[in-house]
Design an enzyme around this catalytic site. Structure first.
Site, PDB file in Angstrom:
ATOM      1  N   LYS A  30      28.096  37.725  38.089  1.00  0.00           N
ATOM      2  CA  LYS A  30      29.020  37.422  37.001  1.00  0.00           C
ATOM      3  C   LYS A  30      29.792  38.682  36.634  1.00  0.00           C
ATOM      4  O   LYS A  30      29.379  39.813  36.929  1.00  0.00           O
ATOM      5  CB  LYS A  30      28.289  36.870  35.774  1.00  0.00           C
ATOM      6  CG  LYS A  30      27.203  37.774  35.185  1.00  0.00           C
ATOM      7  CD  LYS A  30      27.703  38.827  34.209  1.00  0.00           C
ATOM      8  CE  LYS A  30      26.554  39.681  33.665  1.00  0.00           C
ATOM      9  NZ  LYS A  30      27.016  40.923  33.019  1.00  0.00           N
TER      10      LYS A  30
ATOM     11  N   GLY B 115      24.661  41.245  36.933  1.00  0.00           N
ATOM     12  CA  GLY B 115      23.614  40.259  36.692  1.00  0.00           C
ATOM     13  C   GLY B 115      22.889  39.764  37.918  1.00  0.00           C
ATOM     14  O   GLY B 115      22.298  38.675  37.880  1.00  0.00           O
ATOM     15  N   GLY B 116      22.881  40.540  39.002  1.00  0.00           N
ATOM     16  CA  GLY B 116      22.260  40.060  40.235  1.00  0.00           C
ATOM     17  C   GLY B 116      20.789  39.716  40.081  1.00  0.00           C
ATOM     18  O   GLY B 116      20.338  38.656  40.518  1.00  0.00           O
TER      19      GLY B 116
ATOM     20  N   ASP C 115      20.205  37.836  30.258  1.00  0.00           N
ATOM     21  CA  ASP C 115      21.253  37.170  31.037  1.00  0.00           C
ATOM     22  C   ASP C 115      20.742  35.979  31.839  1.00  0.00           C
ATOM     23  O   ASP C 115      21.542  35.197  32.358  1.00  0.00           O
ATOM     24  CB  ASP C 115      21.918  38.160  32.002  1.00  0.00           C
ATOM     25  CG  ASP C 115      22.796  39.180  31.296  1.00  0.00           C
ATOM     26  OD1 ASP C 115      23.076  38.988  30.097  1.00  0.00           O
ATOM     27  OD2 ASP C 115      23.199  40.165  31.940  1.00  0.00           O
TER      28      ASP C 115
END
Length: 296
Positions: free
Chosen positions: A14, A103-104, A139
């Site tokens: 994201k 945000g991985g 997240d």
């Protein structure tokens, strides 16, 4: 419900189109406002159901202990919550850089919860998965929510927002940033005036700042270097950092010469990673879930 033995799902990254820090709770957590945009820079998660009562990571990340591995933690959290008897082998193919502000890790944890909910036939709702995801990271619920969102609170308050899906130029300057190093900095802005979702939708170009960026640029010079590279590659763009960094990005318009831009990316400094990516409106993990007619 379809009975499955294995499942392969994509975990998207994201971008924060803006990020405002608007306050701080008494427990130290920061309150934010942001718009999260899904992009097609994805990891791939392979899940295989096994009879052994264990969560097994096939290709662990070097230097990351299992108790700190978000996909292992997510699987064990779900397994314990449902008291599930059985196990899974997890193979994660990483493409999203770690410590990039995209945000991985949170996306991988979310996809683990989504995938195992299907693989183990648990039939948990999105709301339940989001509540579990919040225990893993702020997240994670966004990626379970699965749509672009106006985000508030510590990241748990989300409202779906309709966004265009342009191309973005994203550069990761090979510098992982620990979120805590940014949010603990005394110079971080923590009193940004709050906005409304209508305010953003009416004038999105007014909201392109990231309150973490100034701190990151001061501590990590690679962030400013990457921003300068984008300014050179896409004159007139307004590049900014995503999340707590270190990835930076710019929105591309229809006049951008993508072929020329990809040639530019071949000349990035050694170790840097750059891509032209497309915005998404939906977490692609749900495309397969929907195809298999699995309800969430």
């Amino acid at each position: 419900m379809v009975n499955l033995d294995s499942l392969s799902l994509r975990s998207p990254a994201k971008l924060n189109l803006f990020l405002h820090i608007v306050g701080r709770r008494t427990d130290g957590y920061h309150l934010l406002q942001s718009v999260f945009q899904l992009i097609d820079w994805c990891d791939t998660l392979h899940l295989k159901r096994i009879s052994e009562n264990v969560v097994r990571r096939i290709n662990p990340i070097p230097g990351v202990a299992p108790e700190h591995d978000l996909v292992v933690r997510a699987a064990n959290l779900l397994k314990d919550f449902c008291q599930f008897e059985g196990g899974v082998e997890i193979n994660l193919q990483k493409e999203i850089p770690m410590g990039a502000g995209m945000g991985g890790g949170s996306s991988d944890a979310a996809t683990t919860l989504i995938g195992l909910n299907a693989l183990w036939s648990l039939n948990l709702s999105k709301e339940t998965l989001c509540a579990l995801g919040l225990k893993l990271g702020a997240d994670v619920p966004f990626f379970i929510f699965g749509k672009n969102a106006f985000v508030e609170g510590v990241g748990e308050k989300m409202r779906e927002i309709s966004l265009e899906t342009p191309d973005f130029l994203v550069i990761f300057p090979n510098r992982g940033i620990a979120t805590a190093s940014i949010f603990q900095d005394p110079e971080l802005t923590r009193d940004h005036a709050q906005i409304t979702i209508d305010g953003f939708l009416t004038s999105p170009l007014l909201y392109q700042s990231n309150d973490c960026q100034a701190v990151a640029m001061r501590i990590y010079p690679e962030v400013k270097q990457a921003l300068d590279w984008i300014t050179q590659a896409v004159p007139g763009s307004q590049p900014r950092m995503s999340g707590s960094g270190s990835s930076v990005f710019a929105v591309l318009d229809s006049k951008t010469d993508i072929a020329k831009l990809k040639n530019f990316l071949q000349n990035l400094p050694k170790g840097w990673v750059g891509r032209v990516v497309r915005g998404l409106n939906k977490n692609p993990a749900y495309n397969l879930i929907s195809f298999l007619q699995i309800d969430l």
